[in-house]
Design a protein around this motif. Structure first.
Motif, PDB file in Angstrom:
ATOM      1  N   ILE A  93       0.869  -1.188  -0.294  1.00 59.11           N
ATOM      2  CA  ILE A  93      -0.180   0.056  -0.045  1.00 59.11           C
ATOM      3  C   ILE A  93       1.063   1.258   0.073  1.00 59.11           C
ATOM      4  O   ILE A  93       0.685   2.325  -0.767  1.00 59.11           O
ATOM      5  CB  ILE A  93      -0.924  -0.098   1.288  1.00 59.11           C
ATOM      6  CG1 ILE A  93      -1.953  -1.164   0.934  1.00 59.11           C
ATOM      7  CG2 ILE A  93      -1.823   1.206   1.447  1.00 59.11           C
ATOM      8  CD1 ILE A  93      -2.765  -1.364   2.272  1.00 59.11           C
ATOM      9  N   LEU A  94       2.023   1.295   0.725  1.00 57.63           N
ATOM     10  CA  LEU A  94       2.752   2.277   0.947  1.00 57.63           C
ATOM     11  C   LEU A  94       3.667   2.545  -0.469  1.00 57.63           C
ATOM     12  O   LEU A  94       3.971   3.684  -0.971  1.00 57.63           O
ATOM     13  CB  LEU A  94       3.916   2.178   1.841  1.00 57.63           C
ATOM     14  CG  LEU A  94       3.196   2.458   3.405  1.00 57.63           C
ATOM     15  CD1 LEU A  94       4.488   1.914   4.435  1.00 57.63           C
ATOM     16  CD2 LEU A  94       2.704   3.719   3.579  1.00 57.63           C
ATOM     17  N   GLY A 125       0.969   3.696  -3.050  1.00 59.21           N
ATOM     18  CA  GLY A 125       0.260   4.998  -2.818  1.00 59.21           C
ATOM     19  C   GLY A 125       1.506   5.938  -2.834  1.00 59.21           C
ATOM     20  O   GLY A 125       1.456   7.165  -3.484  1.00 59.21           O
ATOM     21  N   VAL A 169       2.010   6.474  -6.642  1.00 60.68           N
ATOM     22  CA  VAL A 169       0.798   7.359  -7.336  1.00 60.68           C
ATOM     23  C   VAL A 169       1.098   8.798  -6.870  1.00 60.68           C
ATOM     24  O   VAL A 169       0.825   9.801  -7.578  1.00 60.68           O
ATOM     25  CB  VAL A 169      -0.472   6.702  -6.842  1.00 60.68           C
ATOM     26  CG1 VAL A 169      -1.646   7.732  -7.028  1.00 60.68           C
ATOM     27  CG2 VAL A 169      -0.864   5.493  -7.615  1.00 60.68           C
ATOM     28  N   TYR A 170       1.334   9.106  -5.501  1.00 61.44           N
ATOM     29  CA  TYR A 170       1.591  10.490  -5.060  1.00 61.44           C
ATOM     30  C   TYR A 170       2.800  11.198  -5.690  1.00 61.44           C
ATOM     31  O   TYR A 170       2.694  12.373  -6.112  1.00 61.44           O
ATOM     32  CB  TYR A 170       2.286  10.467  -3.420  1.00 61.44           C
ATOM     33  CG  TYR A 170       2.252  11.814  -2.843  1.00 61.44           C
ATOM     34  CD1 TYR A 170       0.989  12.206  -2.715  1.00 61.44           C
ATOM     35  CD2 TYR A 170       3.554  12.138  -2.593  1.00 61.44           C
ATOM     36  CE1 TYR A 170       1.239  13.765  -2.006  1.00 61.44           C
ATOM     37  CE2 TYR A 170       3.638  13.395  -2.122  1.00 61.44           C
ATOM     38  CZ  TYR A 170       2.702  14.243  -1.680  1.00 61.44           C
ATOM     39  OH  TYR A 170       2.725  15.400  -1.147  1.00 61.44           O
TER      40      TYR A 170
END
Length: 137
Positions: free
Chosen positions: A126-127, A130, A133-134
Motif C-alpha cells: 500500500i505504501l 500510494g 501514485v503520489y
C-alpha cells in the motif's frame, strides 16, 4: 545472500535507466532496445561459459523452455514499452510507473504459487503504490 543480489539488482536497474535515457536521445526506442538486447544476450552467454553451466543445457526440460521463452517474450515487450516511455517521458515518472509491476508480480505469485502476503507485506505494498501514485501527481 539473496538480499545482496536483490540490492545489487536494484542498483543496476537504477543505473540502467539513467544510461538508457542518455542512449536513446538520438535514436529510436526500438533500435535502442535491440542494441541493449544484443549486449544483454552476449553478456549472459559469456557468464554461462565463465561459470561453466553451458554443459547443463541438455538437461533443461520442455516445461522450463516454455516458461523461459514466455518470460523472454514478456521481457521483450516490457523493454520495448519501457524504452518508448523513457524516450518520451521523464525518467523519474517512467521508472515510478514501471515499479508498479510489483502489483502484477504479487497478484500472480498469489494465484500461481499460492504465496500469501503478510500484514507487513500488505502495508508495504500500500505504501509503495500510494507513494508511487503520489509521485505522479
Amino acid at each position: 545472500m539473496w538480499v545482496v543480489f536483490a540490492s545489487l539488482s536494484a542498483i543496476f536497474a537504477g543505473i540502467t535507466s539513467i544510461l538508457a535515457k542518455c542512449g536513446i536521445k538520438n535514436t529510436s526506442s526500438t533500435l535502442a532496445t535491440a542494441i541493449r538486447t544484443i549486449v544483454v544476450l552476449l553478456f549472459a552467454w559469456i557468464m554461462v561459459f565463465i561459470v561453466g553451466s553451458w554443459n547443463t543445457l541438455p538437461q533443461v526440460d520442455w516445461k522450463s523452455w516454455l516458461f523461459l521463452v514466455l518470460s523472454g517474450l514478456a521481457t521483450g515487450a516490457s523493454w520495448l514499452c519501457y524504452f518508448k516511455a523513457l524516450r518520451d517521458g521523464t525518467t523519474s515518472t517512467v521508472v515510478a510507473i514501471d515499479k508498479l509491476s510489483i502489483i502484477v508480480t504479487i497478484a500472480f505469485s498469489s494465484i500461481v504459487f499460492k504465496e500469501k502476503l503478510s500484514w507487513k507485506g500488505r502495508i508495504g505494498l500500500i505504501l509503495i503504490v500510494g507513494g508511487t501514485v503520489y509521485m505522479l501527481f
